[in-house]
Design a protein around this motif. Structure first.
Motif, PDB file in Angstrom:
ATOM      1  N   UNK A  11      -1.181 -33.082  30.813  1.00 42.68           N
ATOM      2  CA  UNK A  11      -0.364 -33.828  31.973  1.00 42.68           C
ATOM      3  C   UNK A  11      -0.955 -35.380  31.746  1.00 42.68           C
ATOM      4  N   UNK A  12      -0.148 -36.449  31.768  1.00 46.03           N
ATOM      5  CA  UNK A  12      -0.521 -37.671  31.843  1.00 46.03           C
ATOM      6  C   UNK A  12      -0.417 -38.063  33.315  1.00 46.03           C
ATOM      7  N   UNK A  13      -1.439 -38.692  34.089  1.00 46.72           N
ATOM      8  CA  UNK A  13      -1.238 -39.124  35.401  1.00 46.72           C
ATOM      9  C   UNK A  13      -1.395 -40.544  35.255  1.00 46.72           C
ATOM     10  N   UNK A  14      -0.556 -41.340  35.179  1.00 42.21           N
ATOM     11  CA  UNK A  14      -0.569 -42.994  35.014  1.00 42.21           C
ATOM     12  C   UNK A  14      -0.408 -43.597  36.423  1.00 42.21           C
ATOM     13  N   UNK A  15      -1.430 -44.315  36.673  1.00 39.24           N
ATOM     14  CA  UNK A  15      -1.482 -45.093  37.900  1.00 39.24           C
ATOM     15  C   UNK A  15      -1.192 -46.426  37.702  1.00 39.24           C
ATOM     16  N   UNK A 412       5.532 -28.316  29.293  1.00 39.91           N
ATOM     17  CA  UNK A 412       4.454 -28.116  28.272  1.00 39.91           C
ATOM     18  C   UNK A 412       3.575 -29.707  28.364  1.00 39.91           C
ATOM     19  N   UNK A 413       4.386 -30.654  28.346  1.00 38.47           N
ATOM     20  CA  UNK A 413       4.049 -32.029  28.415  1.00 38.47           C
ATOM     21  C   UNK A 413       4.656 -32.836  29.581  1.00 38.47           C
ATOM     22  N   UNK A 414       3.798 -33.477  30.204  1.00 39.11           N
ATOM     23  CA  UNK A 414       4.335 -34.399  31.481  1.00 39.11           C
ATOM     24  C   UNK A 414       3.787 -35.791  31.267  1.00 39.11           C
ATOM     25  N   UNK A 415       4.581 -36.769  31.093  1.00 40.17           N
ATOM     26  CA  UNK A 415       4.069 -38.287  31.140  1.00 40.17           C
ATOM     27  C   UNK A 415       4.495 -38.779  32.520  1.00 40.17           C
ATOM     28  N   UNK A 416       3.607 -38.908  33.373  1.00 35.52           N
ATOM     29  CA  UNK A 416       3.902 -39.466  34.945  1.00 35.52           C
ATOM     30  C   UNK A 416       3.582 -41.033  35.121  1.00 35.52           C
ATOM     31  N   UNK A 473      -4.770 -30.161  29.759  1.00 36.76           N
ATOM     32  CA  UNK A 473      -5.582 -30.859  29.680  1.00 36.76           C
ATOM     33  C   UNK A 473      -4.848 -32.387  30.477  1.00 36.76           C
ATOM     34  N   UNK A 474      -5.678 -33.026  31.143  1.00 35.95           N
ATOM     35  CA  UNK A 474      -5.102 -34.283  32.025  1.00 35.95           C
ATOM     36  C   UNK A 474      -5.796 -35.444  31.731  1.00 35.95           C
ATOM     37  N   UNK A 475      -5.054 -36.280  31.310  1.00 33.21           N
ATOM     38  CA  UNK A 475      -5.423 -37.797  31.218  1.00 33.21           C
ATOM     39  C   UNK A 475      -5.116 -38.710  32.244  1.00 33.21           C
TER      40      UNK A 475
END
Length: 684
Positions: A11-15, A412-416, A473-475
């Motif tokens: 998971x990508x947690x974009x801020x 499976x994969x999240x870009x947010x 896994x989280x970025x």
């Protein structure tokens, strides 16, 4: 290279706009407990930072995070794209078809991983792969999901009073400085006329801009800059009499009534103000007609009510829309009322959802998309009562939506991407230091507001912590930070238009004159040798290349040398200090990844100390109140070392290859970064 995956899910947690310097300070103060937990479980640099791409603007940096390529390579080189026809105009840019580099989400879908791209601005829409495993939501503008295409009506504030004699609608109005909490006389406010078009909303959020026409904006004074305009987004104002309820099919004997005008003032809604059991007026009920026996909304004093569905009409089209409401002031005797009404989001608009069934699933299981406010800025009361609470509601909705999709749609994969910090930044951050244009504001009040948006972000990020226990896994990443300016910025480096002031002073841009000899917003191409546009770019007006070119190609090199020298010699008239940090020819700008056909003939930056919020300086620029333009990087979960700090300089281009290594996929074709192997749990 070892191609074994180190994690099965990511998971990508974009801020957007999240600054590592503010984050670290607030973590150390104990105000961001969830981010502190991510750090304890994962890896980062000591200062939580990474080197961002240039220019430090939303679309190019998010595209770099998705491709591992520099802007000069992927081709998304600023917020707007340079018009191919005109040196003084820009065109819409947030279109995946403009991206010349492969996005990682195409690779993950190709590798059999079900992938969601959620509101990733820059290069995600339209979907850039035909794989049925790639799902995409919006990404055509940075604000909030569907904001660019679904807005049907403007935000508004109703001022109702027993002293008001006549119902009046004033479109897109800013409250006059010094005006108190309630207004009964419309002469106290400034009106922009009776035009019901939505130019500002459409320009900044994409509806009209995406149609592809040229946008031509001349920045001559500080009042023309986004910093001045963006914090004063106007709202409709309605003035309504309050009187005894009359003509209702059903209403309490002591109820008071008012009228609310919506849809550019062309439709009416009717309100009843009612008492509680103590005889105090504290509630407002809204009706579509006085014939209705049930209200469509019941509002309690001091509480924002969201998810209210009501029709709104725009350009002759009527749609069911989601709105939020809040009573800002209500006198105990019911004779004074101030009511905020959000913009209206069309609940049926699914044009930016792929597949379109995703919107129905979100509405059915989470709820309608709540509209966010775009007003507040220099009015700290509106920030407290409207702007911040609307983002609280939206952040919860987005976290709920992503949690639902992760739990039930098996991605499976999240870009947010979330835009709360950046949106607040453009409203508030420039007020974090008391400077002459904003001396009427209190920097301490605004600094605390800045911190509160980081606490809001921490609550949002905390909603995903449990996925670390579930094998994800989280970025946590951002495109850039936001700084509080040390000085009033120069009329150079503005991203939204042509910056004429300094280039005119230096003799390179010439404006036409009116009959009185005053400059007008039209360039005299017969005399103009160069223009500065799109944050960091200067274009030479070259013969046989540009439409009105006057500079011989053989003289271009010498002219560039002269411009660069003059830029370095230019001084701020208030401080006497140098304004320009670095200036490079296009071929030399490869050092920063800002070279190639989508970049100007010269790339320059504004010197630290004169930067606006972001976009005009280096990614290393810092500002007042311990702020910076650097983006943040934190990683945690399977494949990542726990409680680890690396000394390695992490670059934005390194994020994509790191994610590819974690997932065991190939690295995208045009990627220019390298895996951050120091933070990997197993050697690479």
């Amino acid at each position: 290279m070892n191609r074994e995956s180190r994690t099965k899910k990511l998971i990508v947690l974009g801020i957007d706009g999240m600054d590592p310097m503010i984050t670290k300070r607030l973590v150390d103060e104990g105000r961001l407990p969830h981010i502190k937990r991510y750090l304890a479980l994962g890896s980062s640099r000591k200062e939580l930072d990474m080197l961002g791409a240039h220019p430090t603007i939303t679309p190019p940096c998010w595209t770099t995070l998705a491709t591992g390529a520099y802007p000069g390579t992927h081709g998304i080189t600023c917020y707007w794209r340079q018009s191919p026809q005109s040196l003084d105009a820009v065109v819409y840019n947030m279109d995946s078809r403009n991206c010349k580099a492969e996005q990682l989400w195409n690779v993950t879908a190709e590798a059999g991983l079900k992938t969601l791209v959620w509101h990733w601005p820059g290069s995600s829409w339209p979907p850039s792969s035909k794989s049925p495993l790639l799902h995409v939501v919006d990404g055509t503008q940075p604000g909030s999901v569907n904001m660019g295409v679904a807005q049907m009506d403007w935000e508004k504030v109703l001022y109702a009073s027993s002293e008001t004699k006549k119902l009046k609608f004033i479109p897109h109005t800013q409250k006059a400085a010094g005006v108190g909490c309630n207004i009964t006389d419309i002469s106290e406010v400034l009106s922009s006329g009776d035009d019901d078009t939505d130019e500002m909303m459409e320009l900044w959020w994409g509806d009209e801009a995406r149609k592809g026409g040229e946008i031509r904006t001349y920045v001559n004074t500080l009042d023309d800059t986004e910093m001045m305009i963006g914090a004063k987004v106007a709202y409709d104002m309605i003035f309504s009499p309050i009187k005894q309820a009359n003509g209702w099919k059903s209403s309490p004997d002591d109820a008071l009534e008012f009228t609310l005008l919506i849809s550019a003032g062309k439709e009416s809604r009717f309100g009843l103000i009612t008492k509680n059991n103590r005889g105090v007026y504290d509630s407002v009920s809204l009706y579509r007609s006085k014939e209705d026996t049930k209200p469509f909304a019941v509002l309690e004093k001091g509480k924002m009510t969201s998810g209210i569905i009501d029709n709104a009409t725009k350009k002759g089209v009527t749609k069911p829309c989601c709105r939020s409401y809040k009573i800002l002031d209500l006198g105990p005797d019911g004779t004074e009322l101030r009511l905020w009404v959000s913009n209206a989001l069309d609940t049926t608009n699914n044009m930016l959802w792929h597949p379109v069934t995703l919107l129905d699933k979100i509405i059915g299981n989470v709820g309608y998309i709540p509209p966010v406010s775009l007003i507040g800025g220099e009015d700290s009361e509106l920030v407290d009562k409207v702007f911040e609470p609307s983002w609280d509601i939206y952040c919860k909705w987005q976290a709920d939506s992503l949690n639902y999709l992760l739990d039930y749609e098996n991605y499976d994969v999240v870009f947010s991407h979330l835009h709360n910090v950046d949106c607040a930044g453009h409203q508030i951050w420039h007020l974090g230091k008391t400077l002459e244009p904003w001396k009427h504001t209190d920097e301490k009040v605004n600094q605390e507001i800045i911190d509160r948006f980081y606490e809001q972000t921490d609550r949002y990020l905390g909603r995903f912590l449990h996925y670390l226990d579930e094998g994800y896994t989280i970025l946590i990443v951002s495109d850039h930070g936001l700084l509080v300016g040390e000085n009033v910025p120069p009329i150079l480096g503005e991203y939204a238009g042509v910056n004429t002031r300094i280039m005119e002073e230096l003799g390179y841009t010439v404006l036409k004159k009116d009959s009185a000899g005053n400059s007008i917003n039209e360039i005299d191409w017969d005399k103009t040798r160069a223009v500065q546009i799109r944050s960091n770019y200067i274009y030479i007006n070259v013969k046989n290349r540009d439409k009105y070119g006057i500079v011989d190609p053989e003289n271009k090199y010498d002219l560039e040398e002269q411009i660069i020298s003059d830029l370095y010699n230019y001084r701020d008239d208030r401080t006497g200090k140098r304004v320009v940090g670095i200036a490079l020819r296009n071929k030399d700008a490869v050092l920063l990844g800002t070279n190639g056909p989508e970049c100007g003939d010269i790339f320059f930056t504004v010197e630290e100390g004169f930067n606006r919020l972001h976009g005009d300086g280096l990614t290393t620029a810092q500002g007042y109140y311990n702020t910076s333009v650097s983006p943040i990087f934190i990683a945690a979960g399977p494949g990542i070392k726990s409680g680890f700090t690396t000394d390695r300089v992490i670059r934005q281009v390194d994020v994509t290859p790191t994610m590819a290594v974690l997932l065991g996929t190939r690295i995208p074709a045009q990627c220019e970064g390298a895996p951050i192997y120091q933070i990997l749990a197993d050697e690479l």
